[in-house]
Scaffold this motif. Sequence first.
Motif, PDB file in Angstrom:
ATOM      1  N   THR A   1      63.028  80.776  53.899  1.00 34.09           N
ATOM      2  CA  THR A   1      64.109  80.928  54.867  1.00 34.09           C
ATOM      3  C   THR A   1      64.678  79.552  55.218  1.00 34.09           C
ATOM      4  O   THR A   1      64.005  78.526  55.032  1.00 34.09           O
ATOM      5  N   PRO A   2      65.900  79.497  55.730  1.00 37.00           N
ATOM      6  CA  PRO A   2      66.465  78.206  56.138  1.00 37.00           C
ATOM      7  C   PRO A   2      65.593  77.465  57.156  1.00 37.00           C
ATOM      8  O   PRO A   2      65.436  76.243  57.072  1.00 37.00           O
ATOM      9  N   THR A   3      65.015  78.192  58.097  1.00 39.66           N
ATOM     10  CA  THR A   3      64.163  77.556  59.109  1.00 39.66           C
ATOM     11  C   THR A   3      62.930  76.930  58.481  1.00 39.66           C
ATOM     12  O   THR A   3      62.574  75.779  58.768  1.00 39.66           O
ATOM     13  N   ASP A   4      62.253  77.693  57.608  1.00 37.88           N
ATOM     14  CA  ASP A   4      61.062  77.166  56.943  1.00 37.88           C
ATOM     15  C   ASP A   4      61.427  76.027  55.995  1.00 37.88           C
ATOM     16  O   ASP A   4      60.659  75.067  55.837  1.00 37.88           O
ATOM     17  N   ALA A   5      62.580  76.142  55.343  1.00 37.92           N
ATOM     18  CA  ALA A   5      63.018  75.088  54.429  1.00 37.92           C
ATOM     19  C   ALA A   5      63.205  73.772  55.174  1.00 37.92           C
ATOM     20  O   ALA A   5      62.790  72.706  54.702  1.00 37.92           O
ATOM     21  N   ASN A   6      63.817  73.829  56.350  1.00 35.72           N
ATOM     22  CA  ASN A   6      64.010  72.613  57.137  1.00 35.72           C
ATOM     23  C   ASN A   6      62.683  72.009  57.570  1.00 35.72           C
ATOM     24  O   ASN A   6      62.519  70.777  57.580  1.00 35.72           O
ATOM     25  N   LYS A   7      61.731  72.852  57.921  1.00 38.08           N
ATOM     26  CA  LYS A   7      60.410  72.348  58.315  1.00 38.08           C
ATOM     27  C   LYS A   7      59.738  71.648  57.138  1.00 38.08           C
ATOM     28  O   LYS A   7      59.104  70.598  57.303  1.00 38.08           O
ATOM     29  N   ILE A   8      59.853  72.223  55.946  1.00 34.05           N
ATOM     30  CA  ILE A   8      59.265  71.613  54.749  1.00 34.05           C
ATOM     31  C   ILE A   8      59.906  70.256  54.473  1.00 34.05           C
ATOM     32  O   ILE A   8      59.225  69.259  54.206  1.00 34.05           O
TER      33      ILE A   8
ATOM     34  N   LYS B   1      58.920  67.546  57.154  1.00 34.40           N
ATOM     35  CA  LYS B   1      57.556  67.055  56.970  1.00 34.40           C
ATOM     36  C   LYS B   1      57.469  66.147  55.749  1.00 34.40           C
ATOM     37  O   LYS B   1      56.835  65.085  55.787  1.00 34.40           O
ATOM     38  N   THR B   2      58.126  66.539  54.673  1.00 33.80           N
ATOM     39  CA  THR B   2      58.110  65.747  53.448  1.00 33.80           C
ATOM     40  C   THR B   2      58.838  64.422  53.646  1.00 33.80           C
ATOM     41  O   THR B   2      58.429  63.385  53.118  1.00 33.80           O
ATOM     42  N   TRP B   3      59.915  64.452  54.408  1.00 35.03           N
ATOM     43  CA  TRP B   3      60.708  63.254  54.654  1.00 35.03           C
ATOM     44  C   TRP B   3      59.891  62.153  55.312  1.00 35.03           C
ATOM     45  O   TRP B   3      60.050  60.963  54.980  1.00 35.03           O
ATOM     46  N   ILE B   4      59.008  62.499  56.217  1.00 35.22           N
ATOM     47  CA  ILE B   4      58.186  61.501  56.907  1.00 35.22           C
ATOM     48  C   ILE B   4      57.324  60.728  55.907  1.00 35.22           C
ATOM     49  O   ILE B   4      57.260  59.488  55.945  1.00 35.22           O
ATOM     50  N   SER B   5      56.686  61.432  54.984  1.00 34.93           N
ATOM     51  CA  SER B   5      55.855  60.765  53.977  1.00 34.93           C
ATOM     52  C   SER B   5      56.704  59.943  53.018  1.00 34.93           C
ATOM     53  O   SER B   5      56.340  58.824  52.632  1.00 34.93           O
ATOM     54  N   TRP B   6      57.845  60.513  52.616  1.00 32.03           N
ATOM     55  CA  TRP B   6      58.736  59.823  51.669  1.00 32.03           C
ATOM     56  C   TRP B   6      59.278  58.527  52.282  1.00 32.03           C
ATOM     57  O   TRP B   6      59.289  57.486  51.643  1.00 32.03           O
ATOM     58  N   HIS B   7      59.709  58.591  53.521  1.00 39.80           N
ATOM     59  CA  HIS B   7      60.235  57.410  54.211  1.00 39.80           C
ATOM     60  C   HIS B   7      59.169  56.337  54.352  1.00 39.80           C
ATOM     61  O   HIS B   7      59.429  55.145  54.141  1.00 39.80           O
ATOM     62  N   GLN B   8      57.971  56.731  54.705  1.00 37.91           N
ATOM     63  CA  GLN B   8      56.888  55.766  54.891  1.00 37.91           C
ATOM     64  C   GLN B   8      56.597  55.010  53.595  1.00 37.91           C
ATOM     65  O   GLN B   8      56.430  53.787  53.598  1.00 37.91           O
ATOM     66  N   TRP B   9      56.555  55.730  52.459  1.00 34.38           N
ATOM     67  CA  TRP B   9      56.253  55.072  51.187  1.00 34.38           C
ATOM     68  C   TRP B   9      57.347  54.070  50.824  1.00 34.38           C
ATOM     69  O   TRP B   9      57.058  52.941  50.411  1.00 34.38           O
ATOM     70  N   TRP B  10      58.607  54.451  51.010  1.00 34.75           N
ATOM     71  CA  TRP B  10      59.702  53.574  50.596  1.00 34.75           C
ATOM     72  C   TRP B  10      59.888  52.391  51.541  1.00 34.75           C
ATOM     73  O   TRP B  10      60.324  51.320  51.108  1.00 34.75           O
ATOM     74  N   GLN B  11      59.570  52.554  52.807  1.00 35.37           N
ATOM     75  CA  GLN B  11      59.647  51.385  53.701  1.00 35.37           C
ATOM     76  C   GLN B  11      58.608  50.351  53.301  1.00 35.37           C
ATOM     77  O   GLN B  11      58.861  49.153  53.387  1.00 35.37           O
ATOM     78  N   GLN B  12      57.455  50.803  52.846  1.00 33.17           N
ATOM     79  CA  GLN B  12      56.423  49.874  52.405  1.00 33.17           C
ATOM     80  C   GLN B  12      56.728  49.291  51.033  1.00 33.17           C
ATOM     81  O   GLN B  12      56.163  48.259  50.656  1.00 33.17           O
ATOM     82  N   ASN B  13      57.604  49.935  50.280  1.00 31.65           N
ATOM     83  CA  ASN B  13      57.937  49.483  48.929  1.00 31.65           C
ATOM     84  C   ASN B  13      59.439  49.232  48.756  1.00 31.65           C
ATOM     85  O   ASN B  13      59.997  49.414  47.678  1.00 31.65           O
TER      86      ASN B  13
END
Length: 222
Positions: A196-203, A206-218
Amino acid sequence: MVNANWKTLRISLLAITFAGVALFTGKFILYPPADKHTVTKFQFPESVPLPEWQQVKSKPIDISNNSGVNAARQYSYQKNSIFLEIEMRYLVDTIAEVQGMVKAHNVLKSYPGKLTIANAQGVGFYGVLQHQNRAYLTACINPRGGSTVTSEQFRYNRNTYDVNFTRIVPWLLGQIKLQDRRCLWAQMSISLDRTTPTDANKILEKTWISWHQWWQQNFPKP
């Protein structure tokens, strides 16, 4: 005698300080440091780790010479029955207006509306939207400071995190630009066929937080 010696020493220190300031000021006027600095060439890695996801594909994205994009790559991930697509673009000397970049560079150029902007604590701003049965999350990963969506947010980060004492001397020596106007523009999306759109946004959030953290460090070297 002591007072006379101290007065002489003080005058000498003031003279040295004035000469140093004059030297750096003259160098700045005659040889503007920001204009002489060349950004290091960057290529996206073929593989980027992402917790809870398995990378299934990675391929470069074609870029045009006048696009302002220096490098680009697409990453594909899978978790159970959900497939995640992430496009990354490296921009130099940008104003980082994500809404404009969305309409200029990819399939979202036909999207007529505005991004809905949200903020994740400790990460920064990001934009979300739904278009042609897909949910999207997009933002600019900054060299310093949280992620941004608008040029105003990006400019605030530059004024807040780039203009500081530790960067003044390298700037005066022509080693860096005082304001680091580079951006890693990220766009991630998943199909709404299996969620659903709501669940998609939650996914995506959550994924964005990990992705952002890796790229800020690299983040690419300047």
